[in-house]
Design a protein around this motif. Sequence first.
Motif, PDB file in Angstrom:
ATOM      1  N   MET A 166       0.784  -1.158  -0.016  1.00  0.00           N
ATOM      2  CA  MET A 166      -0.054  -0.140  -0.074  1.00  0.00           C
ATOM      3  C   MET A 166       0.860   1.384  -0.123  1.00  0.00           C
ATOM      4  SD  MET A 166      -2.891  -1.371   2.607  1.00  0.00           S
ATOM      5  CE  MET A 166      -2.892   0.173   3.591  1.00  0.00           C
ATOM      6  N   CYS A 167       1.929   1.177   0.687  1.00  0.00           N
ATOM      7  CA  CYS A 167       2.821   2.430   0.713  1.00  0.00           C
ATOM      8  C   CYS A 167       3.435   2.664  -0.593  1.00  0.00           C
ATOM      9  CB  CYS A 167       4.124   2.314   1.621  1.00  0.00           C
ATOM     10  SG  CYS A 167       3.495   2.367   3.192  1.00  0.00           S
ATOM     11  N   GLU A 168       3.966   1.679  -1.327  1.00  0.00           N
ATOM     12  CA  GLU A 168       4.423   1.773  -2.534  1.00  0.00           C
ATOM     13  C   GLU A 168       3.416   2.245  -3.739  1.00  0.00           C
ATOM     14  OE1 GLU A 168       7.384   1.112  -4.197  1.00  0.00           O
ATOM     15  OE2 GLU A 168       8.404   0.712  -2.330  1.00  0.00           O
ATOM     16  N   ARG A 169       1.944   1.759  -3.565  1.00  0.00           N
ATOM     17  CA  ARG A 169       1.039   2.236  -4.352  1.00  0.00           C
ATOM     18  C   ARG A 169       0.376   3.556  -4.267  1.00  0.00           C
ATOM     19  NH1 ARG A 169      -2.978  -2.572  -5.409  1.00  0.00           N
ATOM     20  NH2 ARG A 169      -3.708  -1.315  -7.259  1.00  0.00           N
ATOM     21  N   ILE A 170      -0.004   3.838  -2.983  1.00  0.00           N
ATOM     22  CA  ILE A 170      -0.848   4.944  -2.588  1.00  0.00           C
ATOM     23  C   ILE A 170      -0.629   5.764  -1.520  1.00  0.00           C
ATOM     24  CG2 ILE A 170      -2.416   3.534  -1.285  1.00  0.00           C
ATOM     25  CD1 ILE A 170      -4.638   5.262  -2.163  1.00  0.00           C
ATOM     26  N   LEU A 171       0.172   5.230  -0.339  1.00  0.00           N
ATOM     27  CA  LEU A 171       0.383   6.112   0.873  1.00  0.00           C
ATOM     28  C   LEU A 171       1.728   6.977   0.625  1.00  0.00           C
ATOM     29  CD1 LEU A 171      -0.466   3.383   3.500  1.00  0.00           C
ATOM     30  CD2 LEU A 171      -2.097   5.028   2.284  1.00  0.00           C
ATOM     31  N   ALA A 172       2.533   6.305   0.080  1.00  0.00           N
ATOM     32  CA  ALA A 172       3.683   7.142  -0.189  1.00  0.00           C
ATOM     33  C   ALA A 172       4.221   7.370  -1.581  1.00  0.00           C
ATOM     34  CB  ALA A 172       5.039   6.308   0.705  1.00  0.00           C
ATOM     35  N   SER A 214      -9.495  10.083   5.962  1.00  0.00           N
ATOM     36  CA  SER A 214     -10.796   9.543   5.627  1.00  0.00           C
ATOM     37  C   SER A 214     -10.705   9.409   3.911  1.00  0.00           C
ATOM     38  CB  SER A 214     -11.989  10.380   6.188  1.00  0.00           C
ATOM     39  OG  SER A 214     -12.188  10.721   7.261  1.00  0.00           O
ATOM     40  N   THR A 215     -10.311  10.335   3.443  1.00  0.00           N
ATOM     41  CA  THR A 215     -10.201  10.261   1.822  1.00  0.00           C
ATOM     42  C   THR A 215      -9.393   8.965   1.611  1.00  0.00           C
ATOM     43  OG1 THR A 215     -10.580  12.571   1.881  1.00  0.00           O
ATOM     44  CG2 THR A 215      -9.709  11.352  -0.063  1.00  0.00           C
ATOM     45  N   VAL A 216      -8.191   8.889   2.102  1.00  0.00           N
ATOM     46  CA  VAL A 216      -7.276   7.865   1.761  1.00  0.00           C
ATOM     47  C   VAL A 216      -8.102   6.486   1.891  1.00  0.00           C
ATOM     48  CG1 VAL A 216      -5.174   6.688   2.089  1.00  0.00           C
ATOM     49  CG2 VAL A 216      -4.923   9.088   2.056  1.00  0.00           C
ATOM     50  N   GLU A 217      -8.633   6.351   3.421  1.00  0.00           N
ATOM     51  CA  GLU A 217      -9.313   5.083   3.512  1.00  0.00           C
ATOM     52  C   GLU A 217     -10.458   4.723   2.669  1.00  0.00           C
ATOM     53  OE1 GLU A 217     -10.151   4.704   7.845  1.00  0.00           O
ATOM     54  OE2 GLU A 217     -11.814   3.500   7.352  1.00  0.00           O
ATOM     55  N   ARG A 218     -11.216   5.812   2.089  1.00  0.00           N
ATOM     56  CA  ARG A 218     -12.240   5.484   1.361  1.00  0.00           C
ATOM     57  C   ARG A 218     -11.801   5.048  -0.168  1.00  0.00           C
ATOM     58  NH1 ARG A 218     -14.446  10.108   3.214  1.00  0.00           N
ATOM     59  NH2 ARG A 218     -13.941  11.190   1.395  1.00  0.00           N
ATOM     60  N   ALA A 219     -10.456   5.404  -0.407  1.00  0.00           N
ATOM     61  CA  ALA A 219      -9.860   5.221  -1.645  1.00  0.00           C
ATOM     62  C   ALA A 219      -9.269   3.507  -1.783  1.00  0.00           C
ATOM     63  CB  ALA A 219      -8.825   5.992  -2.151  1.00  0.00           C
ATOM     64  N   LEU A 220      -9.144   3.080  -0.707  1.00  0.00           N
ATOM     65  CA  LEU A 220      -8.339   1.741  -0.451  1.00  0.00           C
ATOM     66  C   LEU A 220      -9.063   0.580  -1.153  1.00  0.00           C
ATOM     67  CD1 LEU A 220      -6.467   2.242   3.033  1.00  0.00           C
ATOM     68  CD2 LEU A 220      -5.629   2.145   0.483  1.00  0.00           C
ATOM     69  N   PRO A 221     -10.739   0.453  -0.849  1.00  0.00           N
ATOM     70  CA  PRO A 221     -11.237  -0.693  -1.518  1.00  0.00           C
ATOM     71  C   PRO A 221     -11.220  -0.734  -2.924  1.00  0.00           C
ATOM     72  CG  PRO A 221     -12.698   0.333   0.287  1.00  0.00           C
ATOM     73  CD  PRO A 221     -11.272   1.143   0.120  1.00  0.00           C
ATOM     74  N   ALA A 222     -11.051   0.237  -3.535  1.00  0.00           N
ATOM     75  CA  ALA A 222     -11.217   0.347  -4.845  1.00  0.00           C
ATOM     76  C   ALA A 222      -9.878  -0.408  -5.379  1.00  0.00           C
ATOM     77  CB  ALA A 222     -11.470   1.696  -5.563  1.00  0.00           C
TER      78      ALA A 222
END
Lengths: 90, 90
Positions: free
Chosen positions: A67-73, B25-33
Motif C-alpha cells: 500500500m505504501c508503494e501504491r498509494i500511501l507514499a 478519511s479520503t485515503v481510507e475510502r480510496a483503498l477498497p477500489a
Amino acid sequence: MTGMPSYEAHIDISHLPGVADPAGSTVERALPALGYDNVSGLKIARSIKLVLECASEAEAKRQVTEMCERILANPVIENYAVSVTELARP
Amino acid sequence: MTGMPSYEAHIDISHLPGVADPAGSTVERALPALGYDNVSGLKIARSIKLVLECASEAEAKRQVTEMCERILANPVIENYAVSVTELARP
C-alpha cells in the motif's frame, strides 16, 4: 469482521535524503523571530496509523508495504518505515 | 556552535480525539477500489524532527514543548508528544 486477527500498522514517511522539505525550512526560518535561535535541521514528515485484518503479521506487513508503494507514499521522493503490531483480541 | 550539548527532538502531532481527519478519511475510502477492503481507522498525522543546542535535556524538552504550543502544533485541535535524546558529541 472476518474473524481474522487485527493488526495496527504505523508508517513513518519522510523525504529521501537530498529532497527539499520546503515546509520544514519555512518553519525553521520563522523560529529565530520568536526567540528560538538554537534550532537546526528541522524536518516535517508524515505518519499514518491504520488497523487491518489479516491472516498473519507477515502478511499484514507485506500488504502495508505494498500500500505504501501504491498509494500511501511516493517512493520517488519519500522513504517509509512500516511497523506492525497485533492488537489484543476483544 | 555554542559549546552546549545538542539534542534531537522528535514530535508526533495528531488530531485530538473527535476532530475530523479528512485526509485520512479520503485515503481510507480510496483503498477498497485498489483491492484493500480490510483496512479501518486510518489516520494521518505529522511528525517533526529537529536538533537544538541547550544547556540540559530538561531545558530542551521545555523549549520544544513551548515551541509546540506557540508554532509547531495547534493545541486547539491537535495533540503532541515530545521526546528528546542527547546527540553524541563529535
